[in-house]
Design an enzyme around this catalytic site. Structure first.
Site, PDB file in Angstrom:
ATOM      1  N   HIS A   1       0.853  -1.202   0.000  1.00 40.93           N
ATOM      2  CA  HIS A   1       0.000   0.000   0.000  1.00 40.93           C
ATOM      3  C   HIS A   1       0.884   1.245   0.000  1.00 40.93           C
ATOM      4  O   HIS A   1       2.098   1.163   0.146  1.00 40.93           O
ATOM      5  CB  HIS A   1      -0.989   0.000   1.164  1.00 40.93           C
ATOM      6  CG  HIS A   1      -0.394  -0.037   2.537  1.00 40.93           C
ATOM      7  ND1 HIS A   1       0.333  -1.115   3.008  1.00 40.93           N
ATOM      8  CD2 HIS A   1      -0.432   0.864   3.558  1.00 40.93           C
ATOM      9  CE1 HIS A   1       0.707  -0.875   4.253  1.00 40.93           C
ATOM     10  NE2 HIS A   1       0.276   0.314   4.604  1.00 40.93           N
TER      11      HIS A   1
ATOM     12  N   HIS B   1       1.310   3.907   1.945  1.00 38.51           N
ATOM     13  CA  HIS B   1       1.830   4.625   3.104  1.00 38.51           C
ATOM     14  C   HIS B   1       3.359   4.716   3.049  1.00 38.51           C
ATOM     15  O   HIS B   1       4.044   3.773   2.641  1.00 38.51           O
ATOM     16  CB  HIS B   1       1.376   3.957   4.400  1.00 38.51           C
ATOM     17  CG  HIS B   1      -0.073   4.178   4.701  1.00 38.51           C
ATOM     18  ND1 HIS B   1      -0.772   3.424   5.618  1.00 38.51           N
ATOM     19  CD2 HIS B   1      -0.961   5.079   4.206  1.00 38.51           C
ATOM     20  CE1 HIS B   1      -2.028   3.843   5.677  1.00 38.51           C
ATOM     21  NE2 HIS B   1      -2.161   4.847   4.827  1.00 38.51           N
TER      22      HIS B   1
ATOM     23  N   ASP C   1       5.772   4.474   5.067  1.00 39.99           N
ATOM     24  CA  ASP C   1       6.628   3.498   5.744  1.00 39.99           C
ATOM     25  C   ASP C   1       6.634   2.144   5.032  1.00 39.99           C
ATOM     26  O   ASP C   1       7.286   1.202   5.493  1.00 39.99           O
ATOM     27  CB  ASP C   1       6.236   3.335   7.212  1.00 39.99           C
ATOM     28  CG  ASP C   1       4.783   2.914   7.412  1.00 39.99           C
ATOM     29  OD1 ASP C   1       3.934   3.273   6.579  1.00 39.99           O
ATOM     30  OD2 ASP C   1       4.496   2.230   8.410  1.00 39.99           O
ATOM     31  N   HIS C   2       5.946   2.054   3.908  1.00 41.71           N
ATOM     32  CA  HIS C   2       5.961   0.846   3.084  1.00 41.71           C
ATOM     33  C   HIS C   2       6.458   1.124   1.659  1.00 41.71           C
ATOM     34  O   HIS C   2       6.935   0.206   0.994  1.00 41.71           O
ATOM     35  CB  HIS C   2       4.565   0.216   3.015  1.00 41.71           C
ATOM     36  CG  HIS C   2       4.077  -0.279   4.334  1.00 41.71           C
ATOM     37  ND1 HIS C   2       4.130  -1.606   4.703  1.00 41.71           N
ATOM     38  CD2 HIS C   2       3.548   0.385   5.394  1.00 41.71           C
ATOM     39  CE1 HIS C   2       3.651  -1.736   5.930  1.00 41.71           C
ATOM     40  NE2 HIS C   2       3.292  -0.541   6.367  1.00 41.71           N
TER      41      HIS C   2
ATOM     42  N   HIS D   1      -7.564  -1.113   5.266  1.00 43.66           N
ATOM     43  CA  HIS D   1      -6.529  -0.261   5.860  1.00 43.66           C
ATOM     44  C   HIS D   1      -6.280   0.921   4.933  1.00 43.66           C
ATOM     45  O   HIS D   1      -6.211   2.071   5.380  1.00 43.66           O
ATOM     46  CB  HIS D   1      -5.257  -1.081   6.071  1.00 43.66           C
ATOM     47  CG  HIS D   1      -4.140  -0.308   6.703  1.00 43.66           C
ATOM     48  ND1 HIS D   1      -4.163   0.085   8.025  1.00 43.66           N
ATOM     49  CD2 HIS D   1      -2.964   0.152   6.194  1.00 43.66           C
ATOM     50  CE1 HIS D   1      -3.051   0.746   8.305  1.00 43.66           C
ATOM     51  NE2 HIS D   1      -2.312   0.802   7.206  1.00 43.66           N
TER      52      HIS D   1
ATOM     53  N   ASP E   1      -0.392  -4.420   5.965  1.00 42.26           N
ATOM     54  CA  ASP E   1      -1.092  -3.972   7.162  1.00 42.26           C
ATOM     55  C   ASP E   1      -2.537  -4.460   7.187  1.00 42.26           C
ATOM     56  O   ASP E   1      -3.416  -3.811   7.763  1.00 42.26           O
ATOM     57  CB  ASP E   1      -1.055  -2.444   7.257  1.00 42.26           C
ATOM     58  CG  ASP E   1       0.325  -1.930   7.656  1.00 42.26           C
ATOM     59  OD1 ASP E   1       1.250  -2.756   7.789  1.00 42.26           O
ATOM     60  OD2 ASP E   1       0.481  -0.705   7.813  1.00 42.26           O
TER      61      ASP E   1
ATOM     62  N   HIS F   1       4.428  -5.100  10.179  1.00 42.24           N
ATOM     63  CA  HIS F   1       4.925  -4.475  11.409  1.00 42.24           C
ATOM     64  C   HIS F   1       5.171  -5.512  12.493  1.00 42.24           C
ATOM     65  O   HIS F   1       4.505  -6.559  12.533  1.00 42.24           O
ATOM     66  CB  HIS F   1       3.913  -3.454  11.950  1.00 42.24           C
ATOM     67  CG  HIS F   1       3.766  -2.234  11.104  1.00 42.24           C
ATOM     68  ND1 HIS F   1       4.530  -1.099  11.287  1.00 42.24           N
ATOM     69  CD2 HIS F   1       2.942  -1.967  10.057  1.00 42.24           C
ATOM     70  CE1 HIS F   1       4.174  -0.184  10.394  1.00 42.24           C
ATOM     71  NE2 HIS F   1       3.206  -0.693   9.634  1.00 42.24           N
TER      72      HIS F   1
END
Length: 282
Positions: free
Chosen positions: A54, A56, A58-59, A110, A134, A173
Site C-alpha cells: 500500500h 503509506h 513506511d511501506h 486499511h 497492514d 509491522h
C-alpha cells in the site's frame, strides 16, 4: 525461495525474496533503500521487482530512489498513490518471477488500494508465503483507515482465511506482543494466547522478529480471526461476525499498554532531591 526478514524504521518489516537458483530477487515494501541495497549486496542477488502492499510512506517511500538507481526495475501495486508504480495489479492476477509465482490478493480497508501477495514455487516442499502488509498481523489486523468492518471481514474470512493452513504469514509491522496482550484481554482463558505471548515477549527481549507465523496458528490466537468464538462474542457483546469485528477493532484502537511501574530507587532519589542539579535551568 528464501525470504530475508529486514527490520526497519520503528517497527516495520520489509522483505527480500530470493530465487536461489538464479539469484534474482523481489522486494516487498521497500521503505529504506540504503538498508535494502546493503542486503542485496551481501546476498549477491539482482533486484528485479518491488511489490508494494500500500501507499503509506513506511511501506513505499523507497520506490522512487530505487527506481532511479536500478533502471528497468518493475514496481507492482494496486494504488496509483504508490510511488514509481510501473504495473498496476488487480485481484487474482498472477505473476511469475522465474520459479516464484505470485497471486495478488486485493484487501481494501486499511487503505482503499491495499494488496497482499501470496507466493509459492511449484513442486517445492516448502510452505507458501503471504506478505500481508497492514491487513493481517501476528495476533491482529490493520486499522480501518479507508474502509469498513465489512471489508475487513471479507478480507480475513474469504480471501486470506481460505489460503492453505500452512501458509507462512509475513506482515508489515512488529506489533505481536501488544496484539497478544489485547488477545489475552479478549480471551483470558485461552492457553494458546498465553503461550504465544510468552514466546513473543522472549523474542522481543532478544530483539528477534516474531514473523512468520502460520495461518493455522492465527486461527488459534488472533481474535480478529475468531469472531465466531463464544468468548470473543461475549467480550464484544455482539454475535454477528461483522459487528464482533467492528467492536474488536474499536477496543483494540483504544487499548493501552499497562503502565510501567516506576523504579523505586529512582523515585526515592527524586523525592530526596538528588536530581535537582540536573533539573535546574542554566
Amino acid at each position: 525461495m528464501k525470504v530475508k526478514v529486514i527490520s526497519v524504521l520503528e517497527d516495520n518489516y520489509m522483505y527480500l525474496v530470493i530465487e536461489e537458483s538464479t539469484r534474482h530477487a523481489l522486494a516487498v515494501d521497500a521503505a529504506v533503500p540504503k538498508r535494502l541495497l546493503e542486503i542485496i549486496r551481501k546476498e549477491d542477488v539482482v533486484l528485479r521487482a518491488i511489490l508494494t502492499t500500500h501507499h503509506h510512506w513506511d511501506h513505499a517511500r523507497g520506490n522512487e530512489e530505487l527506481a532511479q538507481l536500478l533502471p528497468g526495475l518493475q514496481v507492482f501495486g494496486a494504488d496509483e498513490r504508490i510511488g514509481a508504480l510501473t504495473h498496476r495489479v488487480s485481484h487474482g492476477q498472477e505473476l511469475s518471477f522465474g520459479t516464484i509465482r505470485v497471486r495478488c490478493l486485493f484487501t481494501p480497508c486499511h487503505t482503499s488500494g491495499h494488496m497482499c501477495y501470496f507466493m509459492w514455487e511449484d513442486d517445492s516442499p516448502d510452505a507458501p508465503a503471504l506478505f500481508s502488509g497492514d491487513t493481517l498481523f501476528v495476533g491482529g489486523c490493520g486499522q480501518f483507515f479507508e474502509g469498513t468492518a465489512e471489508q475487513m471481514h471479507t478480507n480475513l474470512t474469504q480471501i486470506l482465511g481460505t489460503l492453505p493452513k500452512d501458509t507462512k504469514i509475513f506482515c508489515g509491522h512488529e506489533c505481536t506482543v501488544r496484539n497478544l496482550k489485547f488477545a489475552l484481554k479478549v480471551e483470558p482463558e485461552n492457553e494458546v494466547v498465553k503461550e504465544k505471548l510468552a514466546w513473543a515477549k522472549q523474542r522481543d527481549d532478544e530483539d528477534l522478529p516474531t514473523v512468520p507465523s502460520t495461518l493455522q496458528e492465527e486461527f488459534l490466537y488472533n481474535p480478529f480471526l475468531r469472531v465466531t468464538e463464544e468468548a470473543v462474542q461475549r467480550f464484544t457483546g455482539r454475535t454477528d461476525p461483522v459487528e464482533v469485528l467492528r467492536a474488536l477493532r474499536s477496543h483494540r484502537d483504544n487499548f493501552k499498554k499497562p503502565k510501567e511501574r516506576p523504579n523505586p530507587q529512582a523515585m526515592l532519589a527524586f523525592h530526596w532531591g538528588l536530581f535537582g542539579p540536573f533539573l535546574e535551568k542554566k
